[in-house]
Design a protein around this motif. Structure first.
Motif, PDB file in Angstrom:
ATOM      1  N   SER A   1       0.794  -1.217   0.086  1.00 45.07           N
ATOM      2  CA  SER A   1      -0.124  -0.277  -0.087  1.00 45.07           C
ATOM      3  C   SER A   1       0.889   1.218   0.077  1.00 45.07           C
ATOM      4  O   SER A   1       1.723   1.224   0.743  1.00 45.07           O
ATOM      5  CB  SER A   1      -0.943   0.126   1.098  1.00 45.07           C
ATOM      6  OG  SER A   1      -0.107   0.162   2.420  1.00 45.07           O
TER       7      SER A   1
ATOM      8  N   CYS B   1      -3.634  -2.459  -1.381  1.00 48.39           N
ATOM      9  CA  CYS B   1      -4.584  -1.930  -0.426  1.00 48.39           C
ATOM     10  C   CYS B   1      -4.330  -0.720  -0.265  1.00 48.39           C
ATOM     11  O   CYS B   1      -3.611   0.035  -0.905  1.00 48.39           O
ATOM     12  CB  CYS B   1      -4.691  -2.801   0.910  1.00 48.39           C
ATOM     13  SG  CYS B   1      -3.149  -3.000   1.620  1.00 48.39           S
ATOM     14  N   ASP B   2      -5.435   0.121   0.591  1.00 48.08           N
ATOM     15  CA  ASP B   2      -5.398   1.488   0.748  1.00 48.08           C
ATOM     16  C   ASP B   2      -5.544   1.778   2.127  1.00 48.08           C
ATOM     17  O   ASP B   2      -6.356   2.318   2.785  1.00 48.08           O
ATOM     18  CB  ASP B   2      -6.115   2.263  -0.098  1.00 48.08           C
ATOM     19  CG  ASP B   2      -6.181   3.772  -0.094  1.00 48.08           C
ATOM     20  OD1 ASP B   2      -5.253   4.147   0.503  1.00 48.08           O
ATOM     21  OD2 ASP B   2      -7.110   4.600  -0.564  1.00 48.08           O
TER      22      ASP B   2
ATOM     23  N   ILE C   1     -10.178   7.857  -0.517  1.00 50.03           N
ATOM     24  CA  ILE C   1     -10.119   6.012  -0.470  1.00 50.03           C
ATOM     25  C   ILE C   1      -9.836   5.810  -2.047  1.00 50.03           C
ATOM     26  O   ILE C   1     -10.888   5.892  -2.614  1.00 50.03           O
ATOM     27  CB  ILE C   1     -11.079   5.628   0.475  1.00 50.03           C
ATOM     28  CG1 ILE C   1     -11.250   6.195   1.781  1.00 50.03           C
ATOM     29  CG2 ILE C   1     -11.129   4.274   0.545  1.00 50.03           C
ATOM     30  CD1 ILE C   1     -10.212   5.678   2.503  1.00 50.03           C
ATOM     31  N   GLY C   2      -9.051   5.040  -2.046  1.00 49.50           N
ATOM     32  CA  GLY C   2      -8.602   4.218  -3.383  1.00 49.50           C
ATOM     33  C   GLY C   2      -7.871   5.206  -4.358  1.00 49.50           C
ATOM     34  O   GLY C   2      -7.247   4.456  -5.338  1.00 49.50           O
TER      35      GLY C   2
ATOM     36  N   ALA D   1      -3.971   3.812  -3.943  1.00 45.74           N
ATOM     37  CA  ALA D   1      -4.060   2.517  -4.489  1.00 45.74           C
ATOM     38  C   ALA D   1      -4.198   2.542  -6.120  1.00 45.74           C
ATOM     39  O   ALA D   1      -3.382   1.849  -6.681  1.00 45.74           O
ATOM     40  CB  ALA D   1      -5.375   1.758  -3.891  1.00 45.74           C
TER      41      ALA D   1
ATOM     42  N   MET E   1      -7.223  -5.578  -6.140  1.00 46.39           N
ATOM     43  CA  MET E   1      -7.334  -4.421  -5.349  1.00 46.39           C
ATOM     44  C   MET E   1      -8.236  -4.985  -4.076  1.00 46.39           C
ATOM     45  O   MET E   1      -9.460  -5.241  -4.454  1.00 46.39           O
ATOM     46  CB  MET E   1      -7.971  -3.153  -5.986  1.00 46.39           C
ATOM     47  CG  MET E   1      -7.073  -3.057  -7.472  1.00 46.39           C
ATOM     48  SD  MET E   1      -5.754  -2.202  -7.205  1.00 46.39           S
ATOM     49  CE  MET E   1      -6.165  -0.428  -6.779  1.00 46.39           C
TER      50      MET E   1
ATOM     51  N   GLN F   1      -9.195  -3.195  -0.472  1.00 42.58           N
ATOM     52  CA  GLN F   1      -9.137  -1.959   0.110  1.00 42.58           C
ATOM     53  C   GLN F   1      -8.483  -2.222   1.684  1.00 42.58           C
ATOM     54  O   GLN F   1      -7.307  -1.541   2.044  1.00 42.58           O
ATOM     55  CB  GLN F   1     -10.423  -1.146   0.056  1.00 42.58           C
ATOM     56  CG  GLN F   1     -10.351   0.260   0.856  1.00 42.58           C
ATOM     57  CD  GLN F   1     -11.478   1.000   0.667  1.00 42.58           C
ATOM     58  OE1 GLN F   1     -12.030   1.225  -0.320  1.00 42.58           O
ATOM     59  NE2 GLN F   1     -12.160   1.408   1.893  1.00 42.58           N
ATOM     60  N   ASP F   2      -8.894  -3.093   2.510  1.00 37.64           N
ATOM     61  CA  ASP F   2      -8.627  -3.064   3.850  1.00 37.64           C
ATOM     62  C   ASP F   2      -7.343  -4.117   3.875  1.00 37.64           C
ATOM     63  O   ASP F   2      -7.076  -5.277   3.339  1.00 37.64           O
ATOM     64  CB  ASP F   2      -9.924  -3.910   4.289  1.00 37.64           C
ATOM     65  CG  ASP F   2      -9.405  -4.132   6.127  1.00 37.64           C
ATOM     66  OD1 ASP F   2      -9.207  -3.133   6.593  1.00 37.64           O
ATOM     67  OD2 ASP F   2      -9.290  -5.125   6.370  1.00 37.64           O
TER      68      ASP F   2
END
Length: 876
Positions: free
Chosen positions: A765, A792-793, A801-802, A805, A824, A826-827
């Motif tokens: 990340s 992830c971000d 958010i995103g 990434a 991809m 996110q968490d």
């Protein structure tokens, strides 16, 4: 104009080697209106603040700055000078300042020195208001601003006693740290620290203080010891006071049983009417009131430090002398105009206030404030001689009779207080008290020094000197070795390894880094403490004899170093990270920022530099201390030059890590024996180990201790959490590492192929506050190294958010990386679990974790579950 940001920098910083105020100022439309376009700007500025004439600025002579204003300069520059002058007008003299432009139009960095941070910040805000008014021809009053700055100063400044002790300590190179907003101060660092609160010190007897506070108990003890004291007794009622006064005879003195600074004391009470008033005054401060025989003579203070009389002063009450023309009120006003008088403790003398005590004394003599005092008549305005009520002092140290001197020193031993003020009433101190009918009326556990430091008449006495002598006898230590480590990558590893070496050598180490603060082997605070707050925690810790500090760029920029100088400074490397933040946009600017750590090493200390890093080596000419170089390349030309000049280097020769002094090579160990090098495959950790060896050697650790320490330190989650932690998880391996910049990813390239022959899976990340270019490079490096990538971000910072990434994804794909192998998620936790489920026999999962503790927990729980399933399968 708009202040976008304003804060105090605590210590050496990017802009100054002194504490300074940093202001980010947007001057708006004034960018198009320099001072030469404003009619009469120079004259109006000078009329408002006449002392601006003294400012030199770049011309280098008084009036030089005003010339700049007349020729044309920008509002930010004028704000800098006005902020400096406002502090000077508030009796906090400063001189340094600079104003720097930024990439944003009309936005400037205004930096200026301060003595008190709150005064500095307020002066900056006021300066913006003043300059804005001048540019827009609005009325502005300077007096209320100075009054406000004086109020803040009085709330925050040290009293004269504390200030004198700090000044004396500083003259000996003893550092100080203010521990609260009052007079609680630490002198020295770590295990060698001593603490004071005003003139009370850390080993002052608590019993002695209690006795001194109880005036009746003090008198009883002194009476039994044969010390002359006035007759008297305590009571909790007015009727009781009448009885005591009648028994001992008028005039009497009334005082609260426990009190300080002369509060509630009334001397020379001559009758029952006055006694009632005096009783009520004393009762405000304590339920018990002492009635004692009034002694004739002057009020004297004897100061005893460490059992020795060091000063004596006669204190005279606040008074005025009649001239036959002026009223008493006018005479008081004239006395208060004396430049030596100020508010509280700011000056040698305190302004006289007209209070109840003053009015009572006037009433006793049938006088009013509007009466004209005859010429030559002396009128006392207070019944006590305290300096805090406007009294003055006369030094009489050389007049003290030897018997009184011995008596004072004996009293300090009897009551057992190492810094004691003894109050004596007598006509003079030239003869023993019994011959002059004098007596000791009380003792004080935290005596003020002002009357001795700056007497109204007589010789000044540096009474802070014997106190500092007591705290730090000759040849005693006051500081501990400070090792400060900075660079782009490897800081935490190097800090932890240095701490490990020192602890193995028997040192009590305080260490701060991005993981937290450790004292000895105990984690006492968790979190990122790589800034000045971490340094402050370590240096105030009384168990620590060596401090090892990680110093990150953000801390230097936002708050300064947090310490004045170090014994060893380490600069590991300079590479692209955090560029574009806080005005640091280039690698050269980043190098200039981080070089502060090695530039502030003591002249007798050691700066340790990476000879393989061109930008690190460019810092060499600014360093005032000795230098040690380290390099992975024994043939680096800089090493030969350095050793030929008598310098020390640490390098690798024939597979051995060595320390070279001149022509002598001392072998530390085989590089392959040092666990964190992974058999010599992790070049970045070889470099970190060399830096740690150089640091430990520079503070006197012997080679054998260093060698043993290196082979007992590894990249486990216990010793080095989140730094190349390699964990076997059943049939595959997991490597957890904190690296979040392109160079950190690149540094693993030489190690990863040696860890497994299977597929390489990455969980990565970017960090949202990095520049787009840095995030793209981060992705490119991932794309070149791995077979499967999960992005992830976990740390978006100011981005949506995103968004972060997506930038990393673009970087990965720009290398031709197959889309089908790119995910991809996110968490971060979910991404890690996804990677673990993907892993097969012989694979390697590399987790560039942002939340280290959580990442380790997930992996270890997964490993445990695999183990349980395996056992159950066997049982089945």
């Amino acid at each position: 104009m708009n202040i976008e940001e304003i804060r105090a920098l605590w210590g050496p910083n990017y802009y100054s080697r002194y504490p300074a105020i940093y202001m980010l100022l947007d001057i708006g439309e004034l960018e198009e209106r320099p001072s030469d376009t404003i009619p009469d700007m120079k004259d109006r500025l000078l009329k408002l603040i006449p002392t601006m004439m003294e400012h030199r600025c770049s011309p280098g002579y008084p009036g030089g700055f005003l010339e700049r204003v007349g020729e044309g300069t920008w509002a930010g520059h004028i704000v800098e000078h006005v902020a400096i002058e406002l502090q000077c007008l508030a009796h906090m003299d400063v001189g340094f300042g600079k104003t720097l432009g930024t990439d944003a139009k009309g936005v400037y960095k205004v930096v200026f020195r301060y003595r008190d941070p709150e005064v500095g910040v307020e002066a900056g805000k006021a300066a913006v208001m003043i300059v804005d008014a001048l540019f827009n021809n609005k009325p502005i009053q300077i007096k209320p601003i100075i009054t406000r700055l004086n109020e803040i100063r009085d709330e925050n400044m040290f009293g004269p006693s504390t200030h004198s002790i700090i000044k004396e300590a500083q003259s000996r190179g003893i550092p100080h740290i203010r521990l609260n907003k009052h007079s609680y101060v630490q002198l020295g660092h770590g295990i060698h620290q001593r603490r004071i609160q005003a003139t009370m010190v850390d080993n002052t007897s608590a019993i002695g203080v209690e006795i001194a506070d109880d005036k009746e108990q003090t008198k009883e003890i002194l009476l039994e010891a044969g010390v002359p004291v006035p007759r008297g007794k305590s009571t909790d009622s007015l009727d009781g006071a009448f009885i005591v006064a009648k028994d001992i005879g008028y005039p009497v003195t009334m005082k609260p049983l426990v009190g300080h600074h002369g509060k509630g004391i009334t001397a020379n009470v001559k009758n029952e009417r006055e006694l009632k008033i005096a009783y009520n005054s004393a009762k405000k401060f304590h339920d018990q009131v002492i009635v004692e025989k009034h002694l004739e003579g002057f009020d004297h203070r004897l100061l005893v430090i460490n059992g020795e009389l060091v000063a004596a002063a006669r204190r005279e009450p606040a008074s005025v002398m009649g001239n036959g023309k002026s009223t008493i009120r006018e005479l008081i006003d004239m006395v208060n105009k004396d430049p030596r008088r100020g508010i509280g403790h700011e000056k040698v003398l305190t302004k006289i206030k007209i209070d109840y005590m003053t009015k009572r004394l006037l009433k006793q003599q049938n006088l009013k404030l509007t009466d004209v005092l005859p010429e030559g008549r002396l009128l006392h305005l207070k019944s006590t001689a305290n300096l805090s009520t406007g009294g003055c002092s006369i030094d009489v140290t050389d007049e003290v009779h030897p018997q009184i001197k011995r008596m004072a020193e004996r009293i300090s031993k009897i009551i057992n207080i190492n810094v004691m003020g003894i109050d004596v009433v007598a006509p003079h101190l030239k003869r023993p008290l019994k011959e002059t009918n004098g007596g000791v009326i009380e003792v004080n556990a935290a005596p003020g020094f002002r009357m001795h430091l700056e007497p109204y008449f007589g010789k000044k006495r540096n009474v802070a000197k014997p106190l500092v002598d007591m705290l730090f006898p000759p040849e005693s230590e006051s500081t501990i070795p400070i090792i400060a480590v900075t660079g782009t990558n490897g800081k935490t590893t190097t800090v932890r390894l240095i701490s490990h070496i020192l602890k193995y050598a028997g040192k009590s180490v305080g260490m701060c880094c991005t993981d937290g603060i450790e004292i000895g082997n105990q984690l006492v605070l968790e979190g990122d403490y790589s800034g000045p707050s971490g340094a402050s925690h370590i240096l105030t810790e009384p168990l620590v004899d060596h401090a090892v500090l990680e110093v990150a760029r953000g801390g230097i920029l936002r708050r300064g170093l947090g310490y004045d100088d170090s014994d060893v400074g380490v600069l590991l490397n300079i590479s692209a990270d955090h560029l574009g933040l806080d005005g640091i946009n280039t690698l050269d600017e980043l190098a200039e920022l981080k070089s502060i750590v090695v530039e502030t090493v003591k002249p007798e200390g050691v700066a340790i530099l990476n000879a393989d890093d061109e930008r690190v080596m460019k810092c060499k000419d600014k360093i005032k201390s000795k230098i040690v170089l380290f390099s992975l390349n024994e043939s680096n030309p800089a090493l030969a030059v350095h050793t030929s000049n008598g310098g020390i280097v640490v390098t690798v020769k024939d597979g051995n890590l060595i320390l070279r002094k001149g022509t002598l090579d001392m072998i530390i160990d085989r590089v392959s024996n040092i666990p964190i090098t992974f058999g010599g495959k992790a070049a970045f950790n070889i470099a970190n180990a060399m830096a740690a060896v150089a640091a430990a050697y520079s503070v006197g650790i012997d080679i054998k201790s260093i060698q043993t320490s290196l082979v007992t330190f590894n990249s486990s989650t216990g010793q080095l959490p989140g730094r190349v932690n390699l964990i076997d998880v059943g049939s595959f391996k997991v490597l957890i590492d904190y690296g979040h910049n392109p160079s950190a990813i690149e540094s693993l390239a030489g190690l990863i192929p040696h860890l497994t022959n299977g597929k390489k899976i990455n969980v990565g990340s970017g960090t949202g506050n990095r520049m787009d270019e840095s995030l793209l490079d981060f992705g490119k490096n991932l794309g070149k190294m791995y077979d499967h990538i999960i992005i992830c971000d976990s740390d978006p910072r100011q981005r949506k958010i995103g968004e972060t990434a997506e930038m990393v994804r673009k970087g990965v794909l720009s290398t031709g990386f197959p889309k089908k192998n790119l995910q991809m998620v996110q968490d971060e936790s979910e991404a890690i679990q996804t990677a673990l489920r993907l892993a097969k026999d012989g694979d390697l999962v590399v987790i560039q974790a942002n939340f280290i503790k959580k990442a380790i927990q997930i992996v270890l729980e997964y490993k445990e579950n695999i183990s349980i399933k395996g056992k159950n399968k066997k049982l089945a």
